[in-house]
Design a protein around this motif. Structure first.
Motif, short mmCIF file in Angstrom:
data_model
loop_
_atom_site.label_atom_id
_atom_site.label_comp_id
_atom_site.label_asym_id
_atom_site.label_seq_id
_atom_site.Cartn_x
_atom_site.Cartn_y
_atom_site.Cartn_z
N LEU A 1 6.59 1.11 39.00
CA LEU A 1 7.52 1.59 37.99
C LEU A 1 8.14 2.91 38.44
O LEU A 1 7.45 3.84 38.84
N THR A 2 9.47 2.97 38.36
CA THR A 2 10.21 4.19 38.66
C THR A 2 11.00 4.62 37.43
O THR A 2 11.71 3.81 36.84
N LEU A 3 10.84 5.87 37.03
CA LEU A 3 11.64 6.46 35.95
C LEU A 3 12.62 7.44 36.57
O LEU A 3 12.21 8.34 37.31
N GLU A 4 13.90 7.25 36.27
CA GLU A 4 14.94 8.05 36.92
C GLU A 4 15.87 8.67 35.88
O GLU A 4 16.38 7.97 35.00
N SER A 5 16.11 9.97 36.00
CA SER A 5 17.10 10.63 35.15
C SER A 5 18.42 10.69 35.91
O SER A 5 18.45 10.77 37.14
N PHE A 6 19.52 10.67 35.16
CA PHE A 6 20.84 10.75 35.81
C PHE A 6 21.86 11.27 34.82
O PHE A 6 21.62 11.31 33.60
N GLY A 7 23.02 11.66 35.33
CA GLY A 7 24.14 12.10 34.51
C GLY A 7 25.25 11.08 34.52
O GLY A 7 25.67 10.63 35.59
N TYR A 8 25.71 10.69 33.35
CA TYR A 8 26.77 9.68 33.27
C TYR A 8 28.05 10.13 33.96
O TYR A 8 28.84 9.28 34.42
N GLY B 1 22.79 15.06 33.31
CA GLY B 1 21.57 14.74 34.05
C GLY B 1 20.69 15.94 34.35
O GLY B 1 19.88 15.90 35.29
N GLN B 2 20.81 17.00 33.54
CA GLN B 2 20.05 18.22 33.79
C GLN B 2 18.97 18.48 32.74
O GLN B 2 17.91 19.00 33.06
N HIS B 3 19.26 18.12 31.47
CA HIS B 3 18.39 18.53 30.37
C HIS B 3 17.71 17.34 29.68
O HIS B 3 16.53 17.08 29.89
N ARG B 4 18.47 16.64 28.83
CA ARG B 4 17.89 15.61 27.97
C ARG B 4 17.28 14.46 28.75
O ARG B 4 16.14 14.02 28.45
N SER B 5 17.96 13.94 29.74
CA SER B 5 17.42 12.80 30.51
C SER B 5 16.20 13.22 31.32
O SER B 5 15.24 12.46 31.44
N VAL B 6 16.23 14.42 31.86
CA VAL B 6 15.08 14.92 32.64
C VAL B 6 13.87 15.06 31.72
O VAL B 6 12.74 14.64 32.06
N TYR B 7 14.08 15.66 30.56
CA TYR B 7 13.00 15.82 29.58
C TYR B 7 12.43 14.46 29.20
O TYR B 7 11.19 14.28 29.15
N MET B 8 13.28 13.49 28.92
CA MET B 8 12.82 12.18 28.47
C MET B 8 12.01 11.47 29.56
O MET B 8 10.98 10.86 29.27
N VAL B 9 12.45 11.56 30.80
CA VAL B 9 11.71 10.94 31.90
C VAL B 9 10.33 11.57 32.03
O VAL B 9 9.32 10.86 32.19
N HIS C 1 14.67 12.54 39.68
CA HIS C 1 15.69 13.25 38.92
C HIS C 1 16.91 13.35 39.84
O HIS C 1 16.98 14.24 40.69
N ARG C 2 17.81 12.41 39.68
CA ARG C 2 18.90 12.27 40.65
C ARG C 2 19.74 13.53 40.79
O ARG C 2 20.02 13.98 41.91
N GLU C 3 20.14 14.11 39.68
CA GLU C 3 21.03 15.26 39.75
C GLU C 3 20.31 16.53 40.17
O GLU C 3 20.95 17.51 40.57
N LEU C 4 18.98 16.54 40.08
CA LEU C 4 18.20 17.70 40.53
C LEU C 4 17.75 17.55 41.97
O LEU C 4 17.22 18.49 42.56
N GLY C 5 17.90 16.35 42.53
CA GLY C 5 17.46 16.11 43.91
C GLY C 5 15.96 16.11 44.05
O GLY C 5 15.42 16.49 45.11
N LEU C 6 15.24 15.67 43.01
CA LEU C 6 13.77 15.67 43.02
C LEU C 6 13.24 14.26 42.92
O LEU C 6 13.78 13.43 42.18
#
Length: 304
Positions: A166-173, A254-262, A280-285
């Motif tokens: 399982l991979t959980l990924e945050s991103f910015g639309y 892709g910096q705040h809400r999606s990162v928090y949720m992941v 965390h795609r937009e954070l490069g992590l």
């Protein structure tokens, strides 16, 4: 024998993926004619000295050979050969930039009058059947060489066939939905810390953003709903012989809400999943959260 078949668009990193597996002890073959796959497996299995095999099969094959690949893979499955198909893809615009920068010729332009853009589109059309058969789709549009090697190491070489990865990924639309996402959840309806100037420079992994979002009942309600859905349906995906699942969570930047949720979902699901890949795609992590680390975190919180 464990067999890994690498395919995908030219310029998307297939050679890098193959080299990563070779460095891990796989017997690696680039540009294997598809019709030789069964014979190669038989030869190496009979010798018994190669437990791991990685091959690249892509659009450089003869068209007729690619058309036969689905039946060849079904034959391997019937013979109980343990294999997985990994498909690498990249946004067409980025492929155009890569080829323009390196001045390399696309394989489909060597014996034709197609433009580079036409060749890129034609190749994607040619490989659709393989893409549909893939166990894992990796979007390399924004991955560095080191990121791709790590993805191959973590998700392919160390993958357990009896357990869902399982991979959980945050991103910015605003930068587009990840091409390799299996399921996408949109959290843009949640309160946005970006509009508070004192919080804008932080991310969803920082304590002040966690405090901001956790203070809203709607955030906790959505977290609970997504968690409940995943806990209800992930076992069904695993029972259907699914090896990989990528769950993408998106907000505007892709910096705040999606990162928090992941981060929240990973901590809640790790006890049932055992190990979760976080990106965390937009954070490069990207990193792994496993059950042992989660247990240690729980103990530390209980002690404090």
């Amino acid at each position: 024998m464990q067999l890994v078949i690498i395919s995908g668009r030219s310029g998307s990193g297939k050679s890098i993926a193959l080299q990563a597996l070779e460095d891990l002890g796989y017997y690696a073959i680039d540009n294997l004619p598809a019709m030789l796959l069964g014979s190669l497996v038989d030869e190496l299995r009979d010798q018994g000295d190669r437990a791991h095999l990685a091959v690249s099969i892509d659009a450089r094959n003869l068209p007729g050979a690619l058309a036969r690949l689905p039946s060849l893979l079904e034959d391997l499955r019937q013979r109980k050969i343990d294999f997985q198909v990994i498909y690498l893809t990249t946004d067409a615009r980025i492929l155009l930039e890569r080829y323009s920068a390196t001045r390399r010729r696309h394989p489909l332009t060597r014996d034709s009058e197609m433009t580079l853009e036409e060749a890129i589109n034609k190749e994607e059309e040619t490989l659709l059947d393989i893409r549909d058969l893939a166990d894992l789709l990796i979007d390399t549009s924004r991955l560095s060489v080191h990121d791709l090697r790590r993805r191959i190491t973590d998700q392919v070489a160390h993958q357990r066939r009896d357990k869902l990865t399982l991979t959980l990924e945050s991103f910015g639309y605003k930068r587009g939905v990840p091409l390799d996402a299996d399921l996408v959840f949109d959290v843009r309806c949640l309160p946005n810390p970006y509009w508070d100037p004192t919080l804008r420079q932080f991310t969803g992994r920082d304590a002040n953003i966690v405090a901001f979002l956790s203070g809203y009942p709607i955030v906790d309600a959505m977290t609970n709903d997504i968690q409940a859905w995943l806990e209800r349906w992930l076992p069904a995906y695993q029972d259907s012989q699914r090896s990989y699942m990528t769950i993408a969570i998106g907000c505007t930047g892709g910096q705040h809400r999606s990162v928090y949720m992941v981060e929240q979902l990973a901590e809640r699901l790790v006890h049932s999943m055992g190990e979760i890949q976080l990106r965390h795609r937009e954070l490069g992590l990207q990193y792994t959260l496993n059950e042992q680390l989660a247990s240690q975190t729980d103990e530390q919180q209980a002690t404090s």
